[in-house]
Every structure is written in structure tokens, then in C-alpha cells.
Design a protein around this motif. Structure first.
Motif, PDB file in Angstrom:
ATOM      1  N   GLU A 265       1.337   4.390  -2.583  1.00 34.94           N
ATOM      2  CA  GLU A 265       1.044   5.645  -2.160  1.00 34.94           C
ATOM      3  C   GLU A 265       2.160   6.496  -2.518  1.00 34.94           C
ATOM      4  O   GLU A 265       2.059   7.563  -2.962  1.00 34.94           O
ATOM      5  N   ARG A 266       3.412   6.024  -2.277  1.00 36.84           N
ATOM      6  CA  ARG A 266       4.505   6.569  -2.553  1.00 36.84           C
ATOM      7  C   ARG A 266       4.748   7.230  -4.251  1.00 36.84           C
ATOM      8  O   ARG A 266       4.839   8.381  -4.387  1.00 36.84           O
TER       9      ARG A 266
ATOM     10  N   LEU B   4       2.265   7.214  -6.010  1.00 28.20           N
ATOM     11  CA  LEU B   4       0.838   8.305  -6.318  1.00 28.20           C
ATOM     12  C   LEU B   4       1.389   9.560  -6.057  1.00 28.20           C
ATOM     13  O   LEU B   4       1.060  10.424  -6.932  1.00 28.20           O
TER      14      LEU B   4
ATOM     15  N   ALA C   8      -5.032   3.028  -3.657  1.00 31.19           N
ATOM     16  CA  ALA C   8      -3.985   3.599  -4.141  1.00 31.19           C
ATOM     17  C   ALA C   8      -3.258   3.305  -5.616  1.00 31.19           C
ATOM     18  O   ALA C   8      -3.320   4.342  -6.298  1.00 31.19           O
TER      19      ALA C   8
ATOM     20  N   ARG D 125       0.972  -1.154   0.084  1.00 31.12           N
ATOM     21  CA  ARG D 125       0.123  -0.010   0.022  1.00 31.12           C
ATOM     22  C   ARG D 125       0.806   1.213   0.098  1.00 31.12           C
ATOM     23  O   ARG D 125       0.657   1.989  -0.756  1.00 31.12           O
ATOM     24  N   LYS D 126       2.081   1.324   0.874  1.00 29.10           N
ATOM     25  CA  LYS D 126       2.722   2.276   0.896  1.00 29.10           C
ATOM     26  C   LYS D 126       3.629   2.502  -0.270  1.00 29.10           C
ATOM     27  O   LYS D 126       4.044   3.709  -0.594  1.00 29.10           O
TER      28      LYS D 126
ATOM     29  N   MET E 168      -4.406  14.313  -0.793  1.00 31.59           N
ATOM     30  CA  MET E 168      -3.396  13.076  -0.965  1.00 31.59           C
ATOM     31  C   MET E 168      -2.292  13.408   0.270  1.00 31.59           C
ATOM     32  O   MET E 168      -1.890  12.342   1.124  1.00 31.59           O
TER      33      MET E 168
ATOM     34  N   ARG F 174      -4.427  -0.974  -0.543  1.00 34.82           N
ATOM     35  CA  ARG F 174      -3.462  -0.997  -1.626  1.00 34.82           C
ATOM     36  C   ARG F 174      -4.028  -0.791  -2.891  1.00 34.82           C
ATOM     37  O   ARG F 174      -3.636   0.025  -3.674  1.00 34.82           O
TER      38      ARG F 174
ATOM     39  N   TYR G   7      -3.888  12.634   3.471  1.00 35.04           N
ATOM     40  CA  TYR G   7      -4.160  10.897   3.793  1.00 35.04           C
ATOM     41  C   TYR G   7      -2.985   9.908   3.654  1.00 35.04           C
ATOM     42  O   TYR G   7      -3.035   8.950   4.621  1.00 35.04           O
ATOM     43  N   ILE G   8      -1.924  10.393   2.950  1.00 32.94           N
ATOM     44  CA  ILE G   8      -0.895   9.641   2.830  1.00 32.94           C
ATOM     45  C   ILE G   8       0.271  10.009   3.960  1.00 32.94           C
ATOM     46  O   ILE G   8       0.792   8.861   4.632  1.00 32.94           O
TER      47      ILE G   8
END
Lengths: 196, 196
Positions: free
Chosen positions: A127-128, A130, B126, A123-124, B79, B123, B82-83
Motif C-alpha cells: 500500500e505504501r 502504491l 494492493a 499489505r502495508k 486511495m 495484500r 482506504y490506506i
DNA sequence: TTCATTTTTTATCATTTGTAAAAAAAAATC
DNA sequence: GATTTTTTTTTACAAATGATAAAAAATGAA
């Protein structure tokens, strides 16, 4: 750059989970010029760059457009292949001789289903990517080509040393001629001689 | 659009996990014009649009730049908040009266740590946003303003009906004047009368 | 409706960027 | 070191876009 550092800077994994991931990772080296991933294929492998630099590009009409550079510590993937198991649109070329870590996408997805820490790592990871992609989109929307060049010069000065300007221009969304004009218009353009 | 449909189209959740998520979700309605999320704040809530349309924009010098539209079924988030739990750069304005689902970011992150299915849902969430953002970046790099307008017309014809052209122009990265020129140059421009 | 406001289009001119071709500079090869 | 190839810069002109202002059209309120 070591694989544990690469993995843990995305998301700090418990030792056991980190080991599970590492067990699936192998190393490989390829020469400059190699096309690592190809468009119109479902790519089965995720790479991490231990050493070297790569570019992703796609074809528009008859010319190539570079839309991403990857350096030490970064992941090299075909987004469509990794996320949707579909054929991608990008070729990825090694711009230097590269040392890579290799991880089969299938193994990674199995670990996502089995280990909650690795699922959150995944997920991270997304997200990174993104955040980075959105930052580039916004830079594109908010800044002129000249400003984007200066941002690149400020944030990734190394890139300018390692990648030829034609690729940089393409990445910035302008022609090489236009980039050349922008560079010569800047007060301290790097190629300018200081006469004294 | 119902919340179960919204959640499950991101990633099919087992019933128990879906219930856990839904327990944390409330509903709210706000009028057109409301600023739902504000720049320079750490926003604590994730929204999903049950009904309505919104835009995200940021300020560049003295004018606003719209860089995202959200419609039924989509998630509305800052973003950065959230992240990274950091202040965001976007204001998000409701362009119509909206019915929203609300989920505290804190609750969601607790569920990520507890439930592997929800972690994988996060996941996928994202990853979906990542694919969309990359698609927009590439469209930006590969297509002219006119082509991007036509893509939007083809892929999101509803948007053109619901959002004023000034916002659309900003989203496409051009001025309203330029968009107007592009529209009038197209063979079947929608505002053209057919005389007969 | 009528009036006021907002949105969209049109017009003009300046600036930026693209295309094409050539020159200059740098890098690679012999 | 000389030659060839590749990369970068420069030049000239065309096309696209931006800025500004004004006109036209659409929308909303009284």
C-alpha cells in the motif's frame, strides 16, 4: 538505518513477528556501479537499503530510462518478480557503495502465509508503494516538467546532491538538455553565482 | 460481474473467508452522473463495479484531470481514505448507470486483523493496483502520446467506445485538440470513411 | 423531424521539448 | 598540477504540444 526501524516504519510488528522476519534477513555490501537486479530475470531477493542510493532503469530503443530512485530505508525489488514471480523489466544499479539487508522472497512469502501480522505488514508495504507510485503518476499528469523539477528539489533536495542530472532528467521524463534549460530559467538556480 | 468472481480473481479465498467478506457486502445502483466519492472527504466505503464505468478526476487550476477509469470487476476507492484514513484528492463520477457492491472500509480492516486469508487477499489487492499503477507510470515515461493512445486502443478498445474523447485525452495527459490531431494522423483512424 | 446542446475536429500561432553538435565545467586519472 | 574523461550547459533548428477560436459532427430533447 537499522533493519528494525525500516521494518517497523512500514507497519508496527509485534516483537515475535518482527523476530521471525529478522531471522531471515542477512546483510551484504556492494560497490558503486554494481547491477543489483537485472531485467529479464526472476529475481529471488528483496533488499532494503541500510546505506546508499540506487536507481532502477529500463531500456527504450537504445537509451536508458530511469524511473525510480531508492535511498536509505527503502525496499529494492523487481515488482514483477516479487509480486508475480515473473521476469522483471528493470535493471537496478547502485549509484554509491551500498550496505544492504537481504531477504529471500520465498522466505517472505512463507511468512505471509503463516503469520497474520507479517501478512498485514506485507499489505502495508504494498500500500505504501502504491501511494507513492500513484503520487508520481498524478504529479506527472498535473505538473509541467519545470514544476516536477521544483517539487523534487523541495521534497528530495538530497537526491539532487547525490545523483547526476542526466538520471534526474530521465526520471522527470525529459532530456538532459531540457532540464538544463529549466534550471537556468529558475530564479535561484543552484549553479548561479551571486555577483556583488 | 458477480462478487465472488471479483473477490476471487484478486486472490483465491477459502470458502469460509470468502463468506465472511461477502456477509459485509451490500449492493446499490446509482445513475449516470452521480459523484460517488468526493475529494477532501474521508470516504468510508470501498466499491466494486458489478456493471458500469466510472472515472476518477481531480482539479488542476480551473480544469479537471481524469487519471483513472474503472470498469466491471474493478474496485473504486479513494486511495488516501482506504490506506491512510485521510481525505482524498479525487472525485469519482459514474459515466454510466452503475450497479455496485459496497463494503465499509472499517469492516474490511477489521477482517484484515482477524483473518490471515483476508489479510493476504488485501495484500494481493494492493499489489495488483501497484502493478497497474507502475505500468501506467512507465508507459507515461517511455511512450509518446500517440503511442499511449495506440496502447489504449489495443488494450482497452471498449473504453474508447464508452468514454468521450475529452476524458481519454485528459487520461493520456494531453489536450483534446492534441488527441484529435493524433487520431487523424493514424493510418486507420476509426472515424475515417472508406470511399469506394 | 427540428432545434439546441454537447462533443469532436480543424486552423492558426505561441510555447515547450527534442535532436544534434559544440563549448564549458567538473570530476577522475595519471 | 596537467591531462583525460565525464557531465553539464549552451546554441540552433525541427517537431510536438498547448491555447484559442471557429467549424463540423454527433447527441439529446421537444
Amino acid at each position: 538505518m537499522e533493519i528494525t526501524e525500516i521494518l517497523n516504519q512500514i507497519y508496527a510488528l509485534p516483537a515475535a513477528s518482527c523476530r521471525k522476519l529478522q531471522e531471515k534477513i542477512t546483510e551484504a555490501s556492494f560497490p558503486k556501479g554494481k547491477i543489483l537486479l537485472r531485467a529479464r530475470r526472476v529475481e529471488k531477493t528483496v533488499y532494503f537499503i541500510r546505506k546508499g542510493i540506487v536507481r532502477a532503469y529500463a531500456h527504450q530503443n537504445d537509451h536508458e530510462i530511469t524511473f525510480w530512485f531508492g535511498q536509505e530505508g527503502e525496499a529494492v525489488i523487481s515488482m514483477n518478480s516479487y509480486i508475480q514471480n515473473k521476469a522483471g523489466y528493470e535493471d537496478i544499479e547502485l549509484l554509491e557503495n551500498c550496505d544492504l539487508y537481504c531477504l529471500r522472497s520465498e522466505d517472505l512469502h512463507r511468512l505471509y502465509a503463516e503469520d497474520i501480522h507479517i501478512a498485514n505488514w506485507g499489505r502495508k508495504f504494498a500500500e505504501r508503494e502504491l501511494l507513492r507510485t500513484e503520487a508520481r503518476l498524478i504529479s506527472r499528469q498535473f505538473s509541467t516538467a519545470s514544476e516536477r523539477y521544483q517539487e523534487l528539489l523541495r521534497d528530495h533536495p538530497d537526491l539532487l546532491q547525490r545523483v547526476q542530472l542526466g538520471h534526474i532528467a530521465s526520471y522527470l521524463g525529459i532530456t538532459q538538455v531540457s532540464l538544463s534549460r529549466i534550471r537556468s530559467a529558475l530564479p535561484s538556480s543552484p549553479h548561479q553565482e551571486i555577483t556583488g
